[in-house]
Design an enzyme around this catalytic site. Structure first.
Site, PDB file in Angstrom:
ATOM      1  CG  HIS A 155      -1.914  -1.213   1.339  1.00 19.49           C
ATOM      2  ND1 HIS A 155      -2.976  -1.407   0.969  1.00 19.49           N
ATOM      3  CD2 HIS A 155      -1.433  -2.482   1.956  1.00 19.49           C
ATOM      4  CE1 HIS A 155      -3.293  -2.524   1.515  1.00 19.49           C
ATOM      5  NE2 HIS A 155      -2.482  -3.149   1.901  1.00 19.49           N
ATOM      6  CB  SER A 276      13.356  21.566 -16.075  1.00 14.92           C
ATOM      7  OG  SER A 276      12.644  22.897 -16.269  1.00 14.92           O
ATOM      8  CE  LYS A 282      12.177  18.887 -11.580  1.00 13.28           C
ATOM      9  NZ  LYS A 282      10.837  18.717 -12.045  1.00 13.28           N
ATOM     10  CD  GLU A 289       9.276  11.737 -16.027  1.00 16.97           C
ATOM     11  OE1 GLU A 289       8.186  12.184 -16.199  1.00 16.97           O
ATOM     12  OE2 GLU A 289      10.350  12.171 -15.888  1.00 16.97           O
TER      13      GLU A 289
END
Ligand code: ARG
Length: 475
Positions: A155, A276, A282, A289
């Site tokens: 969980h 970024s 970043k 991803e």
């Protein structure tokens, strides 16, 4: 002049030609198509349909085409709708009317089924290689951080301590099942449809088994109607790829979280991260991803193909042409994803201390503590309640379970409705700390890890064995 257009009196409308052309996609089959043609020529020769000179001229011509394609020099003609027509026309341009004998006893229907089986068989082998590379990266990372402990989660909440190596080996298990599925897919692709003709079987006594053997097929398809309309082997490949991508996607998701500074468990190498355009701070895990997202693409490819096949009457239908784009895309996504994930793992830095600190923070040794009470005669449900109380006390005191004062341990035991626990409370007060020592040992991360000493468990000895087995398998 349109090919195979004897019965037609006009040209194809350009809109229909553009719409039906598959050349841009199926040119990827060119070398397989040529190999299958060479085997077919030999089959025709053995059947007495070509003499030795004719057969060798055809084979020389096909070989010239192979050289041009391998060198990237072949001039594809978009006016010819697919790879088969392109190669046949090019052969005619090289060797003249003899080329017209090549298609004896063959249809594009058994031809494309053969080409695609050859292609898929190779793709299964390539997937296996890429999976092995990915497993090597997982095992290598596990070996580099053998002792690293993390809070195993359910969980997405801290659950029980596990070795990072154990967690990584879970993905090795998934990859092993994937390899098994690809081996199975390869086995089912491994029959030659050549000789099935358009659907009824070739009208000449071609020795199908000899042709199949030349192409390295394990055997021949048993039913000509099935042979030209079966794409189950493509479904097998894409389904295996889709599930492998699901596995990669789960790992990608974990790495995205673990590399967030709030976790700080891993640091991606600069080579596998991106910046970024606006925020100079970043460091983004884009490759992971995209693996996560591309799993959806391969699942989509599977849905596409099942949708194409569903409800198709026998035998060949032009719908089947739509099998290649999803197959080729699935294969390139899978191979690219495995390669990038392998690289990402090979260069990954693990912050073992941060991982261990996270494990210490989550009361993850509670189950080991309950087990320790069970070993001293307390019923598990009673033990669960007692340790739950200790977790509450530790949380209120802002300490870990291992740092809970002895009185808190004993108070919890004394207040339990489990009789054995109440006896322990008395013993614990008397024996001057033997019980408390044992409880503290179970509350410690390493102590808790050591107790999960079953086959497949996270006890360090078990993980070392599993790691050695995985390493040995990979060679
Ligand atoms: N481009 C076609 C395909 O991929 C080749 C087979 C065409 N056969 C036919 N009867 N039109 O399916």
């Amino acid at each position: 002049m349109r090919m195979w257009g004897g019965r037609f009196s006009g040209e194809t409308d350009p809109r229909a030609a553009d719409f039906t052309r598959s050349l841009e996609v199926d040119r990827a089959l060119a070398l397989d198509d040529l190999a299958a043609s060479v085997a077919h020529v030999r089959g025709l020769e053995r059947a007495g349909l070509l003499d030795a000179d004719e057969a060798s001229s055809l084979i020389v011509g096909l070989d010239v085409l192979r050289g041009e394609i391998e060198a990237g020099m072949f001039a594809w003609d978009p006016a010819l709708e697919d790879v088969h027509l392109n190669l046949e026309a090019a052969l005619a341009a090289r060797i003249g009317p003899l080329a017209g004998r090549l298609h004896t006893g063959r249809s594009r229907n058994d031809q494309v089924a053969t080409d695609l089986r050859l292609w898929t068989r190779r793709a299964c082998a390539a997937a296996d290689d890429a999976l092995v590379g990915f497993e090597r990266a997982l095992v290598g990372l596990a070996e580099r951080y053998r002792g690293a402990v993390m809070p195993g989660m359910t969980h997405v909440q801290p659950a029980q301590p596990v070795l990072l190596a154990h967690h990584l080996l879970a993905y090795v298990e998934m990859a092993e099942r994937d390899r098994d599925r690809f081996a199975d897919a390869r086995r089912r692709a491994d029959s030659s449809p050549l000789g099935s003709g358009a659907l009824a079987g070739a009208g000449f006594p071609i020795d199908r088994r000899a042709v199949a053997a030349e192409l390295g097929f394990a055997g021949v398809t048993a039913n000509s109607i099935d042979a030209v309309s079966d794409r189950d082997f493509v479904v097998d490949y894409i389904a295996s790829a889709a599930l492998a991508m699901v596995h990669l996607s789960r790992l990608a998701e974990e790495l995205v979280w673990w590399s967030n500074p709030a976790f700080g468990w891993v640091v991606l190498a600069d080579a596998f991260a991106t910046g970024s355009s606006m925020m100079p701070n970043k460091k983004n895990p884009d490759p992971a991803e995209l693996v996560r997202a591309r799993a959806a693409r391969v699942a989509g490819a599977l849905a596409t193909l099942l949708g194409v096949l569903k409800g198709l009457p026998l035998a060949y239908q032009r719908d089947l042409q739509e099998d290649k784009a999803p197959l080729f895309d699935a294969a390139s996504v899978l191979e690219g994803s495995l390669a990038v994930m392998a690289g990402l793992l090979e260069t990954l830095e693990v912050r073992s201390e941060r991982m261990r600190a996270a494990a210490r923070g989550g009361f993850v040794t509670a189950t080991a503590l309950a087990d320790a009470l069970v070993r001293r005669g307390v019923a598990f449900r009673g033990a669960h309640g007692i340790v739950g109380g200790w977790v509450g006390a530790a949380e209120a005191a802002g300490v870990g379970l291992e740092a809970l004062p002895g009185e808190s341990y004993l108070a919890g035991l004394a207040a339990s409705d489990d009789a054995a626990a109440r006896v322990l409370a008395v013993d614990g007060t008397r024996d001057g700390g033997g019980l408390l020592e044992a409880l503290r040992a179970a509350a410690d991360l390493d102590g808790a890890l050591a107790t999960c000493d079953v086959e497949g468990g996270t006890a360090p000895g078990r993980v070392a064995t599993a790691l050695a087995t995985a390493r040995q398998r990979l060679g």
